[in-house]
Design a protein around this motif. Structure first.
Motif, PDB file in Angstrom:
ATOM      1  N   ASP A 321       1.298  -1.211  -0.106  1.00  0.00           N
ATOM      2  CA  ASP A 321      -0.071   0.195   0.179  1.00  0.00           C
ATOM      3  C   ASP A 321       0.967   1.263   0.351  1.00  0.00           C
ATOM      4  OD1 ASP A 321      -0.005   1.446   2.790  1.00  0.00           O
ATOM      5  OD2 ASP A 321       0.540  -0.742   3.150  1.00  0.00           O
ATOM      6  N   GLN A 322       0.075   2.545  -0.059  1.00  0.00           N
ATOM      7  CA  GLN A 322       0.727   3.592  -0.801  1.00  0.00           C
ATOM      8  C   GLN A 322       1.541   3.973   0.753  1.00  0.00           C
ATOM      9  OE1 GLN A 322       1.124   4.928  -3.845  1.00  0.00           O
ATOM     10  NE2 GLN A 322       2.627   6.530  -2.918  1.00  0.00           N
ATOM     11  N   GLY A 323       0.845   4.309   2.004  1.00  0.00           N
ATOM     12  CA  GLY A 323       1.991   4.365   3.357  1.00  0.00           C
ATOM     13  C   GLY A 323       3.316   3.950   4.174  1.00  0.00           C
ATOM     14  N   ALA A 329      10.316   3.535   1.516  1.00  0.00           N
ATOM     15  CA  ALA A 329      11.396   4.732   1.039  1.00  0.00           C
ATOM     16  C   ALA A 329      11.775   6.488   1.809  1.00  0.00           C
ATOM     17  CB  ALA A 329      10.429   5.628   0.165  1.00  0.00           C
ATOM     18  N   GLU A 330      11.057   6.341   2.630  1.00  0.00           N
ATOM     19  CA  GLU A 330      11.826   7.469   3.403  1.00  0.00           C
ATOM     20  C   GLU A 330      13.095   6.866   4.443  1.00  0.00           C
ATOM     21  OE1 GLU A 330       8.222   8.354   5.744  1.00  0.00           O
ATOM     22  OE2 GLU A 330       7.534  10.016   3.796  1.00  0.00           O
ATOM     23  N   ALA A 331      12.378   5.269   4.970  1.00  0.00           N
ATOM     24  CA  ALA A 331      13.941   4.813   5.448  1.00  0.00           C
ATOM     25  C   ALA A 331      14.768   4.169   4.117  1.00  0.00           C
ATOM     26  CB  ALA A 331      13.279   3.765   5.784  1.00  0.00           C
ATOM     27  N   LEU A 332      14.836   4.616   3.187  1.00  0.00           N
ATOM     28  CA  LEU A 332      15.780   4.042   2.300  1.00  0.00           C
ATOM     29  C   LEU A 332      16.425   5.538   2.054  1.00  0.00           C
ATOM     30  CD1 LEU A 332      14.258   1.865   0.296  1.00  0.00           C
ATOM     31  CD2 LEU A 332      16.467   1.116   1.676  1.00  0.00           C
ATOM     32  N   GLY A 333      16.018   6.933   2.374  1.00  0.00           N
ATOM     33  CA  GLY A 333      16.397   8.200   2.173  1.00  0.00           C
ATOM     34  C   GLY A 333      15.270   9.367   0.660  1.00  0.00           C
ATOM     35  N   PHE A 334      14.392   7.915   0.091  1.00  0.00           N
ATOM     36  CA  PHE A 334      13.874   8.698  -1.134  1.00  0.00           C
ATOM     37  C   PHE A 334      12.936   9.773  -0.932  1.00  0.00           C
ATOM     38  CE2 PHE A 334      11.926   7.739  -5.116  1.00  0.00           C
ATOM     39  CZ  PHE A 334      12.736   8.210  -6.531  1.00  0.00           C
ATOM     40  N   SER A 335      12.370  10.055  -1.814  1.00  0.00           N
ATOM     41  CA  SER A 335      11.417  11.245  -1.990  1.00  0.00           C
ATOM     42  C   SER A 335      10.799  11.323  -3.328  1.00  0.00           C
ATOM     43  CB  SER A 335      11.141  11.917  -1.086  1.00  0.00           C
ATOM     44  OG  SER A 335      12.195  13.216  -1.977  1.00  0.00           O
ATOM     45  N   SER A 336      10.045  11.775  -4.397  1.00  0.00           N
ATOM     46  CA  SER A 336       9.801  11.594  -4.835  1.00  0.00           C
ATOM     47  C   SER A 336       8.140  12.205  -5.012  1.00  0.00           C
ATOM     48  CB  SER A 336       9.188  10.051  -5.859  1.00  0.00           C
ATOM     49  OG  SER A 336       8.942  10.427  -7.335  1.00  0.00           O
ATOM     50  N   VAL A 346       8.736   2.252  -3.769  1.00  0.00           N
ATOM     51  CA  VAL A 346       9.826   1.556  -3.812  1.00  0.00           C
ATOM     52  C   VAL A 346      10.538   1.074  -4.665  1.00  0.00           C
ATOM     53  CG1 VAL A 346      10.008  -1.097  -1.725  1.00  0.00           C
ATOM     54  CG2 VAL A 346       8.121   0.681  -2.020  1.00  0.00           C
ATOM     55  N   ALA A 347      10.479   0.668  -5.680  1.00  0.00           N
ATOM     56  CA  ALA A 347      11.644   0.307  -6.599  1.00  0.00           C
ATOM     57  C   ALA A 347      12.620   1.417  -7.299  1.00  0.00           C
ATOM     58  CB  ALA A 347      11.073  -0.009  -8.049  1.00  0.00           C
ATOM     59  N   ARG A 348      11.615   2.329  -6.780  1.00  0.00           N
ATOM     60  CA  ARG A 348      12.711   3.601  -7.506  1.00  0.00           C
ATOM     61  C   ARG A 348      14.270   3.613  -6.514  1.00  0.00           C
ATOM     62  NH1 ARG A 348       9.447   8.630 -10.215  1.00  0.00           N
ATOM     63  NH2 ARG A 348       8.593   7.485 -11.601  1.00  0.00           N
ATOM     64  N   ALA A 349      13.214   4.364  -4.685  1.00  0.00           N
ATOM     65  CA  ALA A 349      14.275   4.381  -3.765  1.00  0.00           C
ATOM     66  C   ALA A 349      15.407   3.341  -3.460  1.00  0.00           C
ATOM     67  CB  ALA A 349      13.005   4.413  -2.046  1.00  0.00           C
ATOM     68  N   VAL A 350      14.710   1.566  -3.872  1.00  0.00           N
ATOM     69  CA  VAL A 350      16.526   0.260  -3.657  1.00  0.00           C
ATOM     70  C   VAL A 350      17.149   0.816  -5.794  1.00  0.00           C
ATOM     71  CG1 VAL A 350      16.213  -1.646  -4.061  1.00  0.00           C
ATOM     72  CG2 VAL A 350      14.225  -0.553  -2.987  1.00  0.00           C
ATOM     73  N   THR A 351      17.082   1.794  -6.057  1.00  0.00           N
ATOM     74  CA  THR A 351      17.448   1.844  -7.235  1.00  0.00           C
ATOM     75  C   THR A 351      18.529   2.744  -6.968  1.00  0.00           C
ATOM     76  OG1 THR A 351      16.887   0.460  -8.747  1.00  0.00           O
ATOM     77  CG2 THR A 351      17.617   2.450  -9.742  1.00  0.00           C
ATOM     78  N   HIS A 352      17.618   4.057  -6.235  1.00  0.00           N
ATOM     79  CA  HIS A 352      18.511   5.320  -5.652  1.00  0.00           C
ATOM     80  C   HIS A 352      19.810   4.459  -4.524  1.00  0.00           C
ATOM     81  CE1 HIS A 352      19.203   8.177  -3.313  1.00  0.00           C
ATOM     82  NE2 HIS A 352      19.343   9.129  -4.761  1.00  0.00           N
ATOM     83  N   ARG A 353      18.930   3.595  -3.967  1.00  0.00           N
ATOM     84  CA  ARG A 353      20.087   2.953  -2.681  1.00  0.00           C
ATOM     85  C   ARG A 353      20.638   2.811  -2.972  1.00  0.00           C
ATOM     86  NH1 ARG A 353      20.928   5.683   2.622  1.00  0.00           N
ATOM     87  NH2 ARG A 353      21.620   3.861   3.780  1.00  0.00           N
ATOM     88  N   LEU A 354      20.390   1.475  -3.877  1.00  0.00           N
ATOM     89  CA  LEU A 354      22.212   0.269  -4.480  1.00  0.00           C
ATOM     90  C   LEU A 354      22.686   0.543  -4.867  1.00  0.00           C
ATOM     91  CD1 LEU A 354      20.615  -3.300  -3.749  1.00  0.00           C
ATOM     92  CD2 LEU A 354      20.754  -1.405  -1.589  1.00  0.00           C
ATOM     93  N   PHE A 355      22.140   1.430  -6.033  1.00  0.00           N
ATOM     94  CA  PHE A 355      23.425   1.998  -7.136  1.00  0.00           C
ATOM     95  C   PHE A 355      23.628   3.089  -7.394  1.00  0.00           C
ATOM     96  CE2 PHE A 355      21.345  -1.836  -8.361  1.00  0.00           C
ATOM     97  CZ  PHE A 355      22.237  -2.861  -7.913  1.00  0.00           C
TER      98      PHE A 355
END
Length: 453
Positions: A321-323, A329-336, A346-355
């Motif tokens: 779900d969105q929440g 995403a916030e835990a991974l340091g990502f916002s959009s 979540v996918a964008r957040a992981v790609t941002h964090r890992l690569f």
């Protein structure tokens, strides 16, 4: 394919084959097989041979578990065996002199992979005037296990042995040992970033290419020793060479963790086996050394794809779900802004964090480097739907490889990129990499990110 000429190396003569009008010397040993008396020991020179050794087939890869086929990427099945410290050389002309050299280190989370991977073969670099060398090295526990009485970085020592072989032998293949560029993708890119900071690698190359790599993909000696002790307890042996060398490789492979752990907090957490900061071979965390100016005299080309992990993560978090997605995403340091659908966020957040983050850290650490740094981002998106789920393949991890090597006709490309992947983009990327290897300039200004799509 017809017979190529014979070349004399420091261990003996080799004969190769012709591939697309270039010369290929395959499976050439740069060190003795790292088994038997050499198991869990630093690499040693290969035994010299008499006569002419055929170098017409890819050599065996290091022992590894077969990679899972998820319907993407090249359908490679690697033959592995004891004589795994070998390399492939593709050259325009062994009778030439002074050609630029590219040395390639394959990826695979330091646990899988081989220099024979279909998307990473160097014949078209040779077609364009570059001597291309692709290296096999020890993987997994065989290459990176930190036993009590064994050097902690045997796989890293293999990289060094290969580069020293290049320095001693590449002139016989038409290459210039003083004009070497090292390159790698994923774990291979991390290998390159690590080599840039290693005192023992100084003078062995003059340029570097880091594709989807990291300068933080290392572990501490204490953590590595603890991992070895835990493994020894499971196997019922002591964490010393004598006991581990008596175990068959298959026994170690059975206990080896998957290449990636599924932990998404950082790239280091997601890769189970990696080089060790031992204070000697790897003196410190490469990123910190680069920020301190180490390797600043080396020209660097670095970048990533824009959707490295997206398709895999979307499959993992389908239905979120969105929440919950926003919290992850916030835990991974990502916002959009605007915020995409939950799985995509979540996918964008992981790609941002890992690569993407790892590439940015590397580029930022190079801000005071003497030599120029060139950045790129691969944004061409495959239009195909992943057969394993997760939606469109997009600009996924590894997809830039067949463009860089100009092998869109290689096995597996069509099922990942479709039948109409843009050859013009392959020409652009391959040409940029050739220019960087030859001249140190890919064709765009240093400090400006080139978008490739």
């Amino acid at each position: 394919m017809d017979q190529a000429m014979i070349v004399k190396t420091s261990s003996g003569r080799v004969s190769g084959i012709r591939v697309e009008n270039v010369h290929a010397f395959l499976g050439v040993p740069f060190a003795a097989p790292p088994f038997g008396e050499h198991r869990f020991r630093p690499p040693t020179p290969p035994e010299p041979w008499e006569g002419v050794r055929p170098a017409v087939e890819h050599g065996p890869a290091a022992p590894q578990r077969p990679a899972q086929d998820i319907g993407l990427f090249a359908p490679d099945v690697f033959r592995y065996g004891a004589d795994c410290l070998n390399l492939d050389v593709h050259t325009p002309d062994p009778g030439a002199a002074g050609l630029p050299v590219l040395v390639w280190f394959h990826g695979g989370a330091f646990s899988v992979g081989a220099n024979s991977a279909a998307w990473q073969r160097g014949h078209r670099f040779a077609r364009d005037g570059v001597v291309c060398v692709a290296v096999n090295y020890r993987l997994g526990f065989e290459g990176f296990l930190a036993l009590d009485d064994v050097p902690a970085n045997l796989g890293v020592l293999d990289w060094l042995a290969a580069l020293r072989w290049v320095r001693a032998n590449i002139a016989a293949f038409g290459g210039n040992p003083a004009d070497v560029t090292i390159a790698g993708q994923s774990a291979g890119g991390a290998a390159v970033a690590t080599l840039m900071t290693m005192p023992d690698a100084a003078g062995l190359f003059r340029r570097a290419i880091v594709m989807s790599g990291s300068a933080t993909l290392v572990t501490s000696l204490a953590e590595a020793r603890a991992q070895a002790k835990e493994l020894a307890a499971v196997l019922g042996v002591r964490p010393v060479r004598e006991d581990f060398a008596a175990l068959p490789p298959e026994r170690l492979l059975a206990e080896q963790p998957p290449p990636t752990t599924g932990q998404l907090g950082s790239l280091g957490e997601s890769v189970a086996i990696k080089p060790v900061v031992d204070g000697q071979v790897v003196p410190g965390v490469p990123l910190e050394a680069i920020a301190a100016g180490i390797g600043g005299h080396l020209r660097l080309l670095a970048g990533n794809t824009s959707q490295e992990a997206d398709v895999f993560v979307r499959r993992m978090v389908e239905g979120i779900d969105q929440g919950t997605a926003r919290e992850a995403a916030e835990a991974l340091g990502f916002s959009s802004d605007p915020e995409p659908p939950p799985a995509e966020l979540v996918a964008r957040a992981v790609t941002h964090r890992l690569f993407i983050r790892e590439t940015r850290l590397l580029l930022r650490a190079r801000s005071a480097a003497i030599a120029p740094t060139y950045a790129y981002e691969f944004r061409w998106e495959s239009p195909l739907e992943s057969p394993a789920g997760g939606g469109r393949v997009g600009a996924v991890h590894n997809l830039d490889l067949p463009f860089v090597f100009d092998v869109l006709d290689a096995p597996g490309v069509a099922r990942t990129a479709g039948h109409h992947a843009p050859q013009a983009l392959a020409h652009e990327m391959h040409g940029a990499w050739v220019r960087f290897v030859r001249d140190g300039d890919p064709g765009w200004p240093a400090g400006v990110k080139r978008i490739l799509r």
